[in-house]
Write a protein that holds these residues in place. Structure first.
Motif, PDB file in Angstrom:
ATOM      1  N   VAL A 111     -38.197 -15.131   5.558  1.00 33.32           N
ATOM      2  CA  VAL A 111     -38.151 -16.603   5.562  1.00 33.32           C
ATOM      3  C   VAL A 111     -38.579 -17.134   6.920  1.00 33.32           C
ATOM      4  O   VAL A 111     -39.407 -18.052   7.032  1.00 33.32           O
ATOM      5  CB  VAL A 111     -36.734 -17.111   5.209  1.00 33.32           C
ATOM      6  N   ASP A 112     -37.994 -16.570   7.988  1.00 29.76           N
ATOM      7  CA  ASP A 112     -38.298 -17.042   9.346  1.00 29.76           C
ATOM      8  C   ASP A 112     -39.784 -16.904   9.678  1.00 29.76           C
ATOM      9  O   ASP A 112     -40.354 -17.738  10.384  1.00 29.76           O
ATOM     10  CB  ASP A 112     -37.468 -16.260  10.365  1.00 29.76           C
ATOM     11  N   ALA A 113     -40.399 -15.837   9.150  1.00 30.63           N
ATOM     12  CA  ALA A 113     -41.797 -15.572   9.491  1.00 30.63           C
ATOM     13  C   ALA A 113     -42.790 -16.311   8.614  1.00 30.63           C
ATOM     14  O   ALA A 113     -43.880 -16.680   9.078  1.00 30.63           O
ATOM     15  CB  ALA A 113     -42.065 -14.070   9.417  1.00 30.63           C
ATOM     16  N   PHE A 114     -42.412 -16.556   7.352  1.00 31.85           N
ATOM     17  CA  PHE A 114     -43.429 -17.004   6.396  1.00 31.85           C
ATOM     18  C   PHE A 114     -43.103 -18.297   5.636  1.00 31.85           C
ATOM     19  O   PHE A 114     -43.962 -18.803   4.916  1.00 31.85           O
ATOM     20  CB  PHE A 114     -43.705 -15.889   5.381  1.00 31.85           C
ATOM     21  N   LYS A 115     -41.885 -18.806   5.768  1.00 32.67           N
ATOM     22  CA  LYS A 115     -41.560 -20.016   5.006  1.00 32.67           C
ATOM     23  C   LYS A 115     -42.327 -21.227   5.538  1.00 32.67           C
ATOM     24  O   LYS A 115     -42.759 -22.091   4.787  1.00 32.67           O
ATOM     25  CB  LYS A 115     -40.059 -20.287   5.053  1.00 32.67           C
ATOM     26  N   TYR A 116     -42.477 -21.295   6.858  1.00 38.05           N
ATOM     27  CA  TYR A 116     -43.122 -22.446   7.479  1.00 38.05           C
ATOM     28  C   TYR A 116     -44.466 -22.050   8.092  1.00 38.05           C
ATOM     29  O   TYR A 116     -44.682 -20.878   8.428  1.00 38.05           O
ATOM     30  CB  TYR A 116     -42.220 -23.053   8.557  1.00 38.05           C
ATOM     31  N   VAL A 117     -45.333 -23.024   8.230  1.00 36.02           N
ATOM     32  CA  VAL A 117     -46.586 -22.822   8.959  1.00 36.02           C
ATOM     33  C   VAL A 117     -46.556 -23.688  10.203  1.00 36.02           C
ATOM     34  O   VAL A 117     -45.870 -24.707  10.258  1.00 36.02           O
ATOM     35  CB  VAL A 117     -47.820 -23.172   8.095  1.00 36.02           C
ATOM     36  N   SER A 118     -47.281 -23.256  11.195  1.00 36.94           N
ATOM     37  CA  SER A 118     -47.357 -24.020  12.438  1.00 36.94           C
ATOM     38  C   SER A 118     -48.531 -24.978  12.357  1.00 36.94           C
ATOM     39  O   SER A 118     -49.691 -24.555  12.376  1.00 36.94           O
ATOM     40  CB  SER A 118     -47.523 -23.066  13.624  1.00 36.94           C
ATOM     41  N   ARG A 119     -48.217 -26.247  12.242  1.00 36.98           N
ATOM     42  CA  ARG A 119     -49.268 -27.251  12.084  1.00 36.98           C
ATOM     43  C   ARG A 119     -48.871 -28.513  12.851  1.00 36.98           C
ATOM     44  O   ARG A 119     -47.867 -29.144  12.535  1.00 36.98           O
ATOM     45  CB  ARG A 119     -49.470 -27.574  10.616  1.00 36.98           C
ATOM     46  N   TYR A 120     -49.640 -28.846  13.863  1.00 38.43           N
ATOM     47  CA  TYR A 120     -49.404 -30.056  14.643  1.00 38.43           C
ATOM     48  C   TYR A 120     -50.129 -31.218  13.979  1.00 38.43           C
ATOM     49  O   TYR A 120     -51.355 -31.215  13.867  1.00 38.43           O
ATOM     50  CB  TYR A 120     -49.903 -29.864  16.078  1.00 38.43           C
ATOM     51  N   VAL A 121     -49.344 -32.207  13.528  1.00 41.42           N
ATOM     52  CA  VAL A 121     -49.921 -33.372  12.845  1.00 41.42           C
ATOM     53  C   VAL A 121     -49.517 -34.623  13.626  1.00 41.42           C
ATOM     54  O   VAL A 121     -48.460 -35.221  13.383  1.00 41.42           O
ATOM     55  CB  VAL A 121     -49.429 -33.460  11.386  1.00 41.42           C
ATOM     56  N   PRO A 122     -50.343 -35.043  14.592  1.00 35.88           N
ATOM     57  CA  PRO A 122     -49.993 -36.196  15.418  1.00 35.88           C
ATOM     58  C   PRO A 122     -50.259 -37.520  14.709  1.00 35.88           C
ATOM     59  O   PRO A 122     -51.060 -37.595  13.773  1.00 35.88           O
ATOM     60  CB  PRO A 122     -50.921 -36.047  16.618  1.00 35.88           C
ATOM     61  N   ASN A 123     -49.584 -38.561  15.168  1.00 31.38           N
ATOM     62  CA  ASN A 123     -49.904 -39.923  14.740  1.00 31.38           C
ATOM     63  C   ASN A 123     -51.166 -40.371  15.485  1.00 31.38           C
ATOM     64  O   ASN A 123     -51.266 -40.184  16.701  1.00 31.38           O
ATOM     65  CB  ASN A 123     -48.752 -40.883  15.063  1.00 31.38           C
ATOM     66  N   HIS A 185     -35.266 -12.427  -3.993  1.00 31.62           N
ATOM     67  CA  HIS A 185     -35.353 -12.972  -2.633  1.00 31.62           C
ATOM     68  C   HIS A 185     -34.734 -14.377  -2.585  1.00 31.62           C
ATOM     69  O   HIS A 185     -33.929 -14.685  -1.693  1.00 31.62           O
ATOM     70  CB  HIS A 185     -36.831 -12.996  -2.227  1.00 31.62           C
ATOM     71  N   LEU A 186     -35.067 -15.219  -3.548  1.00 30.49           N
ATOM     72  CA  LEU A 186     -34.527 -16.583  -3.602  1.00 30.49           C
ATOM     73  C   LEU A 186     -33.014 -16.584  -3.796  1.00 30.49           C
ATOM     74  O   LEU A 186     -32.306 -17.467  -3.303  1.00 30.49           O
ATOM     75  CB  LEU A 186     -35.187 -17.374  -4.736  1.00 30.49           C
ATOM     76  N   ASP A 187     -32.528 -15.579  -4.511  1.00 28.90           N
ATOM     77  CA  ASP A 187     -31.103 -15.533  -4.835  1.00 28.90           C
ATOM     78  C   ASP A 187     -30.248 -15.193  -3.623  1.00 28.90           C
ATOM     79  O   ASP A 187     -29.078 -15.586  -3.546  1.00 28.90           O
ATOM     80  CB  ASP A 187     -30.870 -14.502  -5.947  1.00 28.90           C
ATOM     81  N   ILE A 188     -30.792 -14.482  -2.651  1.00 28.16           N
ATOM     82  CA  ILE A 188     -29.955 -14.009  -1.549  1.00 28.16           C
ATOM     83  C   ILE A 188     -30.189 -14.731  -0.224  1.00 28.16           C
ATOM     84  O   ILE A 188     -29.373 -14.620   0.688  1.00 28.16           O
ATOM     85  CB  ILE A 188     -30.150 -12.489  -1.338  1.00 28.16           C
ATOM     86  N   ILE A 189     -31.282 -15.479  -0.105  1.00 25.14           N
ATOM     87  CA  ILE A 189     -31.545 -16.157   1.168  1.00 25.14           C
ATOM     88  C   ILE A 189     -30.804 -17.485   1.231  1.00 25.14           C
ATOM     89  O   ILE A 189     -30.352 -18.021   0.215  1.00 25.14           O
ATOM     90  CB  ILE A 189     -33.055 -16.400   1.378  1.00 25.14           C
ATOM     91  N   GLU A 190     -30.696 -18.018   2.427  1.00 27.27           N
ATOM     92  CA  GLU A 190     -30.129 -19.349   2.626  1.00 27.27           C
ATOM     93  C   GLU A 190     -31.247 -20.388   2.470  1.00 27.27           C
ATOM     94  O   GLU A 190     -32.412 -20.119   2.738  1.00 27.27           O
ATOM     95  CB  GLU A 190     -29.507 -19.452   4.019  1.00 27.27           C
ATOM     96  N   ASP A 191     -30.868 -21.579   2.048  1.00 27.79           N
ATOM     97  CA  ASP A 191     -31.839 -22.674   1.908  1.00 27.79           C
ATOM     98  C   ASP A 191     -33.018 -22.288   1.027  1.00 27.79           C
ATOM     99  O   ASP A 191     -34.189 -22.412   1.405  1.00 27.79           O
ATOM    100  CB  ASP A 191     -32.362 -23.124   3.269  1.00 27.79           C
ATOM    101  N   ALA A 192     -32.710 -21.807  -0.164  1.00 27.70           N
ATOM    102  CA  ALA A 192     -33.779 -21.366  -1.070  1.00 27.70           C
ATOM    103  C   ALA A 192     -34.460 -22.526  -1.788  1.00 27.70           C
ATOM    104  O   ALA A 192     -35.433 -22.323  -2.510  1.00 27.70           O
ATOM    105  CB  ALA A 192     -33.204 -20.402  -2.107  1.00 27.70           C
ATOM    106  N   LEU A 193     -33.967 -23.732  -1.614  1.00 28.61           N
ATOM    107  CA  LEU A 193     -34.502 -24.957  -2.217  1.00 28.61           C
ATOM    108  C   LEU A 193     -34.140 -25.085  -3.704  1.00 28.61           C
ATOM    109  O   LEU A 193     -33.975 -26.194  -4.202  1.00 28.61           O
ATOM    110  CB  LEU A 193     -36.032 -25.051  -2.053  1.00 28.61           C
ATOM    111  N   ILE A 194     -34.059 -23.986  -4.422  1.00 30.16           N
ATOM    112  CA  ILE A 194     -33.662 -24.041  -5.824  1.00 30.16           C
ATOM    113  C   ILE A 194     -32.593 -22.977  -6.079  1.00 30.16           C
ATOM    114  O   ILE A 194     -32.518 -21.961  -5.385  1.00 30.16           O
ATOM    115  CB  ILE A 194     -34.868 -23.797  -6.777  1.00 30.16           C
ATOM    116  N   ASP A 195     -31.752 -23.229  -7.084  1.00 31.70           N
ATOM    117  CA  ASP A 195     -30.741 -22.251  -7.485  1.00 31.70           C
ATOM    118  C   ASP A 195     -31.300 -21.388  -8.614  1.00 31.70           C
ATOM    119  O   ASP A 195     -31.829 -21.911  -9.603  1.00 31.70           O
ATOM    120  CB  ASP A 195     -29.465 -22.960  -7.958  1.00 31.70           C
ATOM    121  N   VAL A 196     -31.185 -20.090  -8.465  1.00 31.14           N
ATOM    122  CA  VAL A 196     -31.678 -19.178  -9.500  1.00 31.14           C
ATOM    123  C   VAL A 196     -30.591 -18.153  -9.828  1.00 31.14           C
ATOM    124  O   VAL A 196     -29.763 -17.809  -8.978  1.00 31.14           O
ATOM    125  CB  VAL A 196     -32.961 -18.439  -9.041  1.00 31.14           C
TER     126      VAL A 196
END
Length: 252
Positions: A111-123, A185-196
Motif C-alpha cells: 500500500v505504502d509503495a503503490f497506492k499513491y502516485v507522486s504528482r505535483y498539481v499546482p494552481n 489484500h483488501l481484506d487485511i490492509i487498513e483504509d481499503a476504501l471498500i469492505d470485502v
C-alpha cells in the motif's frame, strides 16, 4: 477663451500690426502645443497608475497562488518520500529464498509503495492568465518577469519525470496484481476504501519477491523516485521560494 483670442487677432490685423500678429499667433501655437503635451502627460500618468493598480492586483493574486503551491509541493514531496520508504521495506524481502513474511505487514508495505502516485498539481489560474493574456508586460520588474517565465519550463520537466516514475511504478505493481490475491489484500490492509468478505483462496505467498525482474524494477522505481525528489521537486521548491520573495518585494 477661443473668442477672446480671436478678437485679439482681429484687432491686431485691423490695426495693421502684422508683425505683432505673427508673434501672437506663434505664441498661441506654443500654448496649444504645451496644452497638448500636458494633456498627453496627464493621460500617460493616468495609464501608468492604471497599469500599476493592475500589476499590484496580479502580484497579490500570484503571491497567494504560489504560497498555496508551495504547500502542495511540500505535501507532494512527503508523499513521494513515503512511497520510497515503503518500497525500500519491500526490498528487504526480495531474493531467491523468502524469509518468514507477515502477510499483513507486506500488504501494508505494498500500500505504502503503490497506492499513491507522486504528482505535483499546482494552481495556475493567475499564472496562466498573466501568460496567456499578455499581462506579463505589465509587471515592471524585469527580473521578476524572467522568473515567472522560467518556472513554466521547470514545471514541464517535473511533469515529464513524474510520468516516467509513474510508468515504472505501475509496471512494478503489476507483479503483485498478476501473482497475488488482491481481494485478500483488501481484506487485511487498513483504509481499503471498500469492505470485502475474506477470500476463499490461500494466503498471499508473495512469490514474486523471488523474481529478479521484480527486484530490478523495484529498485529502478526507488532510484527514479529519489531522483524526482532530489533533482526536480527540491529545485522547484527553491525556485518557488525565490519567486515568492521577488513577488513580495514588488508589492507596495
Amino acid at each position: 477663451m477661443i473668442n477672446f483670442f480671436r478678437k485679439i487677432r482681429q484687432r491686431l490685423l485691423t490695426e495693421n500690426k502684422f508683425s505683432k500678429y505673427l508673434m501672437y499667433a506663434f505664441g498661441e501655437i506654443v500654448l496649444v502645443v504645451i496644452g497638448i503635451l500636458i494633456a498627453l502627460q496627464i493621460n500617460n500618468w493616468n495609464e501608468e497608475q492604471k497599469n500599476k493598480a493592475i500589476e499590484q492586483q496580479l502580484l497579490i493574486s500570484l503571491l497567494q497562488e504560489f504560497e498555496t503551491n508551495l504547500t502542495i509541493l511540500t505535501k507532494t514531496i512527503e508523499t513521494n518520500t513515503a512511497i520510497i520508504e515503503g518500497s525500500l521495506e519491500i526490498g528487504k524481502f526480495t531474493g531467491p529464498s523468502l524469509p518468514i513474511i507477515s502477510e499483513k505487514e507486506m500488504s501494508q508495505n505494498m500500500v505504502d509503495a503503490f497506492k499513491y502516485v507522486s504528482r505535483y498539481v499546482p494552481n495556475k489560474g493567475t499564472y496562466d492568465e498573466i501568460n496567456n493574456s499578455g499581462k506579463l508586460s505589465i509587471i515592471s520588474d524585469p527580473s521578476l518577469r524572467k522568473a515567472i517565465s522560467e518556472i513554466q519550463s521547470q514545471l514541464e520537466l517535473v511533469k515529464n519525470q513524474e510520468n516516467s516514475v509513474i510508468k515504472i511504478q505501475n509496471y512494478t505493481h503489476q507483479f503483485f496484481l498478476n501473482n497475488g490475491n488482491f481481494r485478500r489484500h483488501l481484506d487485511i490492509i487498513e483504509d481499503a476504501l471498500i469492505d470485502v468478505d475474506p477470500s476463499k483462496f490461500p494466503n498471499n505467498d508473495f512469490i514474486f519477491l523471488e523474481n529478479p525482474e521484480f527486484e530490478t524494477n523495484l529498485y529502478l522505481f526507488i532510484v527514479m523516485s529519489t531522483n524526482l525528489n532530489t533533482n526536480f521537486y527540491l529545485p522547484l521548491e527553491d525556485q518557488t521560494n525565490l519567486l515568492i520573495k521577488q513577488i513580495r518585494q514588488n508589492i507596495d
